[in-house]
Motif scaffolding. Sequence first.
Motif, short mmCIF file in Angstrom:
data_model
loop_
_atom_site.label_atom_id
_atom_site.label_comp_id
_atom_site.label_asym_id
_atom_site.label_seq_id
_atom_site.Cartn_x
_atom_site.Cartn_y
_atom_site.Cartn_z
N LEU A 18 6.90 4.45 3.45
CA LEU A 18 5.58 4.07 3.96
C LEU A 18 5.03 5.13 4.91
O LEU A 18 3.83 5.41 4.91
CB LEU A 18 5.66 2.71 4.65
N PHE A 19 5.90 5.72 5.73
CA PHE A 19 5.47 6.78 6.64
C PHE A 19 4.92 7.97 5.84
O PHE A 19 3.89 8.53 6.18
CB PHE A 19 6.62 7.21 7.54
N GLU A 20 5.61 8.33 4.79
CA GLU A 20 5.14 9.44 3.95
C GLU A 20 3.79 9.12 3.32
O GLU A 20 2.92 9.99 3.23
CB GLU A 20 6.19 9.79 2.89
N THR A 24 0.44 11.30 3.96
CA THR A 24 -0.30 11.78 2.79
C THR A 24 -1.75 11.33 2.85
O THR A 24 -2.67 12.11 2.60
CB THR A 24 0.37 11.30 1.49
N GLU A 25 -1.98 10.08 3.20
CA GLU A 25 -3.35 9.57 3.29
C GLU A 25 -4.15 10.30 4.37
O GLU A 25 -5.30 10.69 4.14
CB GLU A 25 -3.34 8.07 3.57
N ILE A 26 -3.55 10.49 5.53
CA ILE A 26 -4.26 11.21 6.60
C ILE A 26 -4.58 12.63 6.17
O ILE A 26 -5.70 13.11 6.35
CB ILE A 26 -3.43 11.20 7.91
N THR A 27 -3.60 13.31 5.57
CA THR A 27 -3.79 14.69 5.12
C THR A 27 -4.90 14.77 4.06
O THR A 27 -5.79 15.62 4.15
CB THR A 27 -2.48 15.26 4.55
N GLU A 31 -8.74 16.26 4.61
CA GLU A 31 -8.77 17.53 3.88
C GLU A 31 -8.08 18.63 4.67
O GLU A 31 -8.55 19.76 4.73
CB GLU A 31 -10.20 17.91 3.51
N SER A 32 -6.95 18.26 5.25
CA SER A 32 -6.19 19.20 6.06
C SER A 32 -5.60 20.30 5.18
O SER A 32 -5.06 20.03 4.11
CB SER A 32 -5.06 18.46 6.78
N TYR A 93 0.82 1.25 9.33
CA TYR A 93 0.36 1.52 7.97
C TYR A 93 0.53 0.27 7.11
O TYR A 93 1.56 -0.40 7.19
CB TYR A 93 1.17 2.67 7.35
N VAL A 94 -0.49 -0.01 6.32
CA VAL A 94 -0.45 -1.09 5.32
C VAL A 94 -0.90 -0.48 4.00
O VAL A 94 -1.91 0.24 3.96
CB VAL A 94 -1.36 -2.27 5.72
N GLN A 95 -0.14 -0.74 2.94
CA GLN A 95 -0.51 -0.23 1.62
C GLN A 95 -1.93 -0.67 1.28
O GLN A 95 -2.34 -1.80 1.60
CB GLN A 95 0.46 -0.74 0.54
N SER A 96 -2.67 0.19 0.62
CA SER A 96 -4.10 -0.05 0.38
C SER A 96 -4.37 -1.36 -0.35
O SER A 96 -5.36 -2.03 -0.05
CB SER A 96 -4.72 1.13 -0.36
N ASP A 97 -3.52 -1.77 -1.27
CA ASP A 97 -3.75 -3.02 -2.02
C ASP A 97 -3.67 -4.26 -1.13
O ASP A 97 -4.12 -5.33 -1.52
CB ASP A 97 -2.73 -3.18 -3.14
N TYR A 98 -3.08 -4.12 0.05
CA TYR A 98 -2.90 -5.26 0.95
C TYR A 98 -3.81 -5.22 2.17
O TYR A 98 -3.73 -6.08 3.04
CB TYR A 98 -1.43 -5.33 1.41
N ARG A 99 -4.67 -4.22 2.24
CA ARG A 99 -5.56 -4.11 3.40
C ARG A 99 -6.66 -5.17 3.33
O ARG A 99 -7.02 -5.65 2.26
CB ARG A 99 -6.18 -2.71 3.46
N SER A 100 -7.19 -5.51 4.48
CA SER A 100 -8.24 -6.54 4.63
C SER A 100 -7.74 -7.91 4.16
O SER A 100 -8.52 -8.74 3.73
CB SER A 100 -9.51 -6.14 3.86
#
Length: 158
Positions: A18-20, A24-27, A31-32, A93-100
């Motif tokens: 999950l940390f990775e 990855t999402e932040i990067t 657009e780092s 961090y929460v996986q995108s499918d589980y957000r909101s």
Amino acid sequence: MIRIETAAVSDAPEITRLFEALITEITDRTESQQPLFSLSGTEEKCASFIESGIYAVLLARDEASGETIGFLSLCESHSLYASGAFGIIQECYVQSDYRSRGVGARLLSAAQHYGQTLGWKRLEVATPPLPVFHRSVSFYEQHGFERTGGSKLKSIIP
């Protein structure tokens, strides 16, 4: 149903996964051009931090699938301005499918409860870069966090 639990050393591989995904999402979203963080040895560091007690991790698990879908990590700090001990949310961090879907709110609530058991009077968090992550700031504000101004800065000690 989502279950929130405290991580054990044996959860280090899932936390690392999950940390990775978080890094990855932040990067990607910022657009780092350079990596934000070296992922080398992350699992071992995570296990060591949990085992030593300097790092607490709360996990969100989907009870139906058994999958770990989110995490929030905490450490304790001390300062005069906070009148003693307080908690810092290091990663969330929460996986995108589980957000909101209330998962992040449940992790924050569990973090506040954890802090209360240790006598903390406050939690602090730094968000990824704005304006790309304005939703993250809004999320924390909706859950009682206040902007305190300034910017997060760092200096690498050689």
